[in-house]
Write an enzyme that holds these catalytic residues in place. Structure first.
Site, PDB file in Angstrom:
ATOM      1  N   GLY A   1     -17.308   0.274  -0.306  1.00  0.00           N
ATOM      2  CA  GLY A   1     -17.667  -0.569  -1.452  1.00  0.00           C
ATOM      3  C   GLY A   1     -16.701  -1.707  -1.724  1.00  0.00           C
TER       4      GLY A   1
ATOM      5  N   GLY B   1     -12.942  -4.140  -0.330  1.00  0.00           N
ATOM      6  CA  GLY B   1     -11.911  -4.524   0.644  1.00  0.00           C
ATOM      7  C   GLY B   1     -12.366  -4.560   2.095  1.00  0.00           C
TER       8      GLY B   1
ATOM      9  N   ARG C   1     -12.408  14.001  -0.740  1.00  0.00           N
ATOM     10  CA  ARG C   1     -11.479  15.143  -0.865  1.00  0.00           C
ATOM     11  C   ARG C   1     -12.227  16.459  -1.006  1.00  0.00           C
ATOM     12  NH1 ARG C   1      -7.683  12.419  -5.423  1.00  0.00           N
ATOM     13  NH2 ARG C   1      -9.729  11.720  -6.076  1.00  0.00           N
TER      14      ARG C   1
ATOM     15  N   PHE D   1       0.255   4.137  -3.028  1.00  0.00           N
ATOM     16  CA  PHE D   1       1.016   3.429  -4.064  1.00  0.00           C
ATOM     17  C   PHE D   1       2.479   3.408  -3.645  1.00  0.00           C
ATOM     18  CE2 PHE D   1      -0.113   7.761  -5.569  1.00  0.00           C
ATOM     19  CZ  PHE D   1       1.113   8.380  -5.376  1.00  0.00           C
TER      20      PHE D   1
ATOM     21  N   TYR E   1       2.787   1.838  10.089  1.00  0.00           N
ATOM     22  CA  TYR E   1       3.947   2.700   9.841  1.00  0.00           C
ATOM     23  C   TYR E   1       3.699   4.164  10.227  1.00  0.00           C
ATOM     24  CZ  TYR E   1       1.688   2.897   5.132  1.00  0.00           C
ATOM     25  OH  TYR E   1       0.805   3.001   4.096  1.00  0.00           O
TER      26      TYR E   1
ATOM     27  N   ILE F   1      -3.333  -7.056   5.063  1.00  0.00           N
ATOM     28  CA  ILE F   1      -4.522  -7.896   4.945  1.00  0.00           C
ATOM     29  C   ILE F   1      -4.865  -7.923   3.452  1.00  0.00           C
ATOM     30  CG2 ILE F   1      -6.967  -8.142   5.541  1.00  0.00           C
ATOM     31  CD1 ILE F   1      -6.412  -6.425   8.043  1.00  0.00           C
TER      32      ILE F   1
HETATM   33  C1  HXC Z   1       3.716   7.914  -8.630  1.00  0.00           C
HETATM   34  C2  HXC Z   1       1.465   8.377  -8.956  1.00  0.00           C
HETATM   35  C3  HXC Z   1       1.178   6.993  -8.942  1.00  0.00           C
HETATM   36  C4  HXC Z   1       2.261   6.069  -8.774  1.00  0.00           C
HETATM   37  C5  HXC Z   1      -0.653   8.083  -9.250  1.00  0.00           C
HETATM   38  N1  HXC Z   1       0.304   8.997  -9.148  1.00  0.00           N
HETATM   39  N2  HXC Z   1      -0.158   6.851  -9.113  1.00  0.00           N
HETATM   40  N3  HXC Z   1       2.724   8.832  -8.792  1.00  0.00           N
HETATM   41  N4  HXC Z   1       3.495   6.583  -8.613  1.00  0.00           N
HETATM   42  N5  HXC Z   1       2.056   4.766  -8.745  1.00  0.00           N
HETATM   43  C6  HXC Z   1       0.159  10.438  -9.243  1.00  0.00           C
HETATM   44  C7  HXC Z   1      -0.378  10.854 -10.606  1.00  0.00           C
HETATM   45  O1  HXC Z   1       0.662  11.045 -11.548  1.00  0.00           O
HETATM   46  C8  HXC Z   1      -1.048  12.172 -10.276  1.00  0.00           C
HETATM   47  O2  HXC Z   1      -0.111  13.219 -10.154  1.00  0.00           O
HETATM   48  C9  HXC Z   1      -1.588  11.952  -8.867  1.00  0.00           C
HETATM   49  O3  HXC Z   1      -0.836  10.865  -8.316  1.00  0.00           O
HETATM   50  C10 HXC Z   1      -3.045  11.552  -8.876  1.00  0.00           C
HETATM   51  O4  HXC Z   1      -3.200  10.417  -9.715  1.00  0.00           O
HETATM   52  P1  HXC Z   1      -4.588  10.090 -10.420  1.00  0.00           P
HETATM   53  O5  HXC Z   1      -4.476   8.749 -11.047  1.00  0.00           O
HETATM   54  O6  HXC Z   1      -5.046  11.226 -11.255  1.00  0.00           O
HETATM   55  O7  HXC Z   1      -5.529  10.102  -9.126  1.00  0.00           O
HETATM   56  P2  HXC Z   1      -6.815   9.342  -8.770  1.00  0.00           P
HETATM   57  O8  HXC Z   1      -7.498   8.761  -9.970  1.00  0.00           O
HETATM   58  O9  HXC Z   1      -7.577  10.231  -7.899  1.00  0.00           O
HETATM   59  O10 HXC Z   1      -6.273   8.052  -7.921  1.00  0.00           O
HETATM   60  C11 HXC Z   1      -5.816   8.198  -6.579  1.00  0.00           C
HETATM   61  C12 HXC Z   1      -4.704   7.190  -6.283  1.00  0.00           C
HETATM   62  C13 HXC Z   1      -5.115   5.747  -6.682  1.00  0.00           C
HETATM   63  C14 HXC Z   1      -4.377   7.312  -4.804  1.00  0.00           C
HETATM   64  C15 HXC Z   1      -3.469   7.575  -7.106  1.00  0.00           C
HETATM   65  O11 HXC Z   1      -4.082   4.840  -6.308  1.00  0.00           O
HETATM   66  C16 HXC Z   1      -6.408   5.337  -6.023  1.00  0.00           C
HETATM   67  O12 HXC Z   1      -7.481   5.592  -6.558  1.00  0.00           O
HETATM   68  N6  HXC Z   1      -6.346   4.651  -4.855  1.00  0.00           N
HETATM   69  C17 HXC Z   1      -7.524   4.251  -4.070  1.00  0.00           C
HETATM   70  C18 HXC Z   1      -7.421   2.872  -3.466  1.00  0.00           C
HETATM   71  C19 HXC Z   1      -6.120   2.529  -2.775  1.00  0.00           C
HETATM   72  O13 HXC Z   1      -5.091   3.170  -2.998  1.00  0.00           O
HETATM   73  N7  HXC Z   1      -6.182   1.475  -1.947  1.00  0.00           N
HETATM   74  C20 HXC Z   1      -5.003   0.999  -1.211  1.00  0.00           C
HETATM   75  C21 HXC Z   1      -5.085   1.366   0.206  1.00  0.00           C
HETATM   76  S1  HXC Z   1      -3.908   0.419   1.139  1.00  0.00           S
HETATM   77  P3  HXC Z   1      -0.070  14.469 -11.187  1.00  0.00           P
HETATM   78  O14 HXC Z   1       1.012  15.325 -10.668  1.00  0.00           O
HETATM   79  O15 HXC Z   1       0.209  13.857 -12.525  1.00  0.00           O
HETATM   80  O16 HXC Z   1      -1.425  15.098 -11.093  1.00  0.00           O
HETATM   81  C22 HXC Z   1      -3.244   1.417   2.300  1.00  0.00           C
HETATM   82  C23 HXC Z   1      -2.369   0.860   3.375  1.00  0.00           C
HETATM   83  C24 HXC Z   1      -1.682  -0.398   3.069  1.00  0.00           C
HETATM   84  O17 HXC Z   1      -3.487   2.538   2.328  1.00  0.00           O
HETATM   85  C25 HXC Z   1      -0.707  -0.825   4.148  1.00  0.00           C
HETATM   86  C26 HXC Z   1      -0.300  -2.240   3.944  1.00  0.00           C
HETATM   87  C27 HXC Z   1       0.458  -2.822   5.090  1.00  0.00           C
HETATM   88  P1  NAP Z   2      -9.340  -0.557  -0.919  1.00  0.00           P
HETATM   89  O1  NAP Z   2     -10.235  -1.704  -1.198  1.00  0.00           O
HETATM   90  O2  NAP Z   2      -8.613   0.049  -2.060  1.00  0.00           O
HETATM   91  O3  NAP Z   2     -10.187   0.539  -0.149  1.00  0.00           O
HETATM   92  C1  NAP Z   2     -10.089   1.909  -0.349  1.00  0.00           C
HETATM   93  C2  NAP Z   2     -11.475   2.472  -0.539  1.00  0.00           C
HETATM   94  O4  NAP Z   2     -11.415   3.893  -0.485  1.00  0.00           O
HETATM   95  C3  NAP Z   2     -12.090   2.107  -1.890  1.00  0.00           C
HETATM   96  O5  NAP Z   2     -13.396   1.605  -1.694  1.00  0.00           O
HETATM   97  C4  NAP Z   2     -12.148   3.415  -2.648  1.00  0.00           C
HETATM   98  O6  NAP Z   2     -13.285   3.465  -3.500  1.00  0.00           O
HETATM   99  C5  NAP Z   2     -12.250   4.419  -1.499  1.00  0.00           C
HETATM  100  N1  NAP Z   2     -11.738   5.734  -1.867  1.00  0.00           N
HETATM  101  C6  NAP Z   2     -10.530   6.049  -2.369  1.00  0.00           C
HETATM  102  N2  NAP Z   2     -10.432   7.356  -2.617  1.00  0.00           N
HETATM  103  C7  NAP Z   2     -11.618   7.893  -2.230  1.00  0.00           C
HETATM  104  C8  NAP Z   2     -12.141   9.206  -2.243  1.00  0.00           C
HETATM  105  N3  NAP Z   2     -11.416  10.243  -2.688  1.00  0.00           N
HETATM  106  N4  NAP Z   2     -13.399   9.417  -1.784  1.00  0.00           N
HETATM  107  C9  NAP Z   2     -14.138   8.380  -1.331  1.00  0.00           C
HETATM  108  N5  NAP Z   2     -13.706   7.101  -1.304  1.00  0.00           N
HETATM  109  C10 NAP Z   2     -12.456   6.866  -1.755  1.00  0.00           C
HETATM  110  O7  NAP Z   2      -8.213  -0.974   0.135  1.00  0.00           O
HETATM  111  P2  NAP Z   2      -8.326  -1.655   1.580  1.00  0.00           P
HETATM  112  O8  NAP Z   2      -7.155  -2.550   1.700  1.00  0.00           O
HETATM  113  O9  NAP Z   2      -9.670  -2.196   1.821  1.00  0.00           O
HETATM  114  O10 NAP Z   2      -8.063  -0.403   2.542  1.00  0.00           O
HETATM  115  C11 NAP Z   2      -9.041   0.043   3.465  1.00  0.00           C
HETATM  116  C12 NAP Z   2      -8.380   0.833   4.559  1.00  0.00           C
HETATM  117  O11 NAP Z   2      -7.480   0.006   5.265  1.00  0.00           O
HETATM  118  C13 NAP Z   2      -7.554   2.021   4.081  1.00  0.00           C
HETATM  119  O12 NAP Z   2      -7.683   3.074   5.001  1.00  0.00           O
HETATM  120  C14 NAP Z   2      -6.148   1.488   4.110  1.00  0.00           C
HETATM  121  O13 NAP Z   2      -5.196   2.514   4.240  1.00  0.00           O
HETATM  122  C15 NAP Z   2      -6.215   0.630   5.343  1.00  0.00           C
HETATM  123  N6  NAP Z   2      -5.184  -0.397   5.444  1.00  0.00           N
HETATM  124  C16 NAP Z   2      -5.230  -1.485   4.640  1.00  0.00           C
HETATM  125  C17 NAP Z   2      -4.269  -2.472   4.791  1.00  0.00           C
HETATM  126  C18 NAP Z   2      -4.277  -3.719   3.960  1.00  0.00           C
HETATM  127  O14 NAP Z   2      -3.313  -4.475   4.026  1.00  0.00           O
HETATM  128  N7  NAP Z   2      -5.328  -3.996   3.204  1.00  0.00           N
HETATM  129  C19 NAP Z   2      -3.253  -2.312   5.745  1.00  0.00           C
HETATM  130  C20 NAP Z   2      -3.231  -1.161   6.538  1.00  0.00           C
HETATM  131  C21 NAP Z   2      -4.222  -0.209   6.392  1.00  0.00           C
HETATM  132  P3  NAP Z   2     -13.271   4.314  -4.890  1.00  0.00           P
HETATM  133  O15 NAP Z   2     -11.995   3.945  -5.575  1.00  0.00           O
HETATM  134  O16 NAP Z   2     -14.492   3.865  -5.586  1.00  0.00           O
HETATM  135  O17 NAP Z   2     -13.334   5.741  -4.469  1.00  0.00           O
END
Ligand code: HXC
Ligand code: NAP
Length: 284
Positions: free
Chosen positions: A18, A20, A69, A98, A148, A192
């Protein structure tokens, strides 16, 4: 770059489709003729993407909320998809991440990221893999990792250990299931710009300039470049690529790893000149 019908007839699930990179890839696959299912946790985000991409491409797109999950939610989603026909391709793109100091993380923080990235990938891969194996048909899995996984990284430790697990899963199953027609690869992207990644991993916008300087190409990657690589890897033309992790980071991790790279960039033209061999004096 590709023939318009490259993915014609292929049925594909993209987790996290949905937003990115997942959304950009969904668009590319639709443009190339595939039928695409997307899932994520937020129904409203999925519905908006479904409508936008259907209008933009005229392609066949379906969306369904599913938290990867939860293994029973994954099973239920795949049961519904399979009732309409088998998938040909699974793309494990959903992730959580994060920036945090590791000593301050709760157990829940580790569980959250490892649950999405490693266990989520495992749930969908097992659910599709078992169906493909039982039916005696092949399939393709494309995972999304990070650079990484090779080096590890401070401050994103839950993500680093989970993505390293996904990389190992990719290579292990590419061998174990390859003899039954299942191909499995991964893309390891560098930075990206996407809202999901950059809002969480770039606390100050000015840090972007420093990040670009760490890259030989001096820029970030684009979602289109990512989607094109994904299209190639899942296509039949890449049929002999199996167990591969394709890095697409502009050479960033190599620049960081090279012993003399940073030193060389610091040296002045005069210092380079001083290091050149002096002309040898010839004997009279
Ligand atoms: C420390 C944190 C935190 C933070 C959450 N937590 N954010 N701890 N620092 N910034 C902890 C909370 O306290 C909680 O622990 C647990 O993590 C779960 O948090 P929730 O908010 O309840 O979880 P949830 O709503 O399920 O959200 C999951 C999430 C959130 C991972 C924390 O960031 C998310 O929804 N992310 C999805 C999209 C995303 O992250 N996209 C980026 C991908 S980029 P406790 O103990 O209190 O329960 C990537 C690669 C990039 O992966 C590479 C770049 C080069
Ligand atoms: P993003 O937009 O945050 O994408 C993450 C997606 O995962 C969201 O659509 C989110 O939707 C979904 N998601 C998270 N938790 C989920 C769950 N429990 N069940 C089902 N869906 C879930 O970030 P992005 O940058 O496009 O990242 C995409 C992929 O690229 C990831 O694997 C990331 O690790 C990888 N990556 C990204 C970068 C970068 O620079 N952008 C670099 C290296 C690797 P909901 O929140 O609605 O669930």
């Amino acid at each position: 770059m590709f023939q318009k019908d490259l993915l014609q007839g292929k049925r594909i699930l993209i987790t996290g489709g949905g937003t990115g990179l997942g959304k950009a890839t969904t668009q590319r696959f639709l443009e190339l003729g595939a039928e695409v299912y997307i899932c994520g946790r937020r129904q409203e985000v999925l519905a908006a993407t479904e409508q936008e991409l259907r209008e933009r491409t005229g392609g066949k797109i379906h969306s369904r909320p599913c938290d990867v999950r939860d293994p029973s939610a994954v099973e239920e989603m795949l049961g519904i998809i399979w009732a309409e026909g088998p998938l040909d391709v699974l793309m494990n793109n959903a992730a959580g991440n994060f920036l945090a100091r590791t000593e301050e993380l709760s157990l829940g923080a580790f569980q959250s990221v490892i649950g999405i990235v490693l266990m989520g990938t495992l749930h969908t891969t097992m659910a599709c893999g078992r169906r493909w194996l039982a039916a005696g048909r092949g399939g393709v899995v494309l995972n999304v990792t990070t650079t990484y996984t090779i080096t590890g990284s401070a401050y994103v430790v839950p993500s680093a250990v989970a993505k390293a697990g996904v990389q190992t899963l990719t290579r292990s199953l590419a061998v174990e299931w390859g003899d039954r027609g299942i191909r499995m690869n991964a893309i390891a992207p560098g930075p990206i710009p996407t809202e999901g990644a950059f809002s969480r991993l770039l606390p100050r916008p000015e840090l972007a300039e420093a990040a670009k300087k760490r890259n030989p190409l001096g820029r970030f990657g684009t979602t289109e470049e990512f989607a094109n690589l994904a299209a190639f890897l899942i296509s039949d033309g890449a049929g002999y690529v199996n167990g591969e992790v394709v890095t697409m980071d502009g050479g960033e991790w190599l620049q960081g790893a090279g012993e003399f790279t940073a030193l060389g960039r610091e040296l002045t033209a005069k210092e380079w000149e001083m290091m050149r061999p002096k002309p040898k004096k010839t004997k009279e």
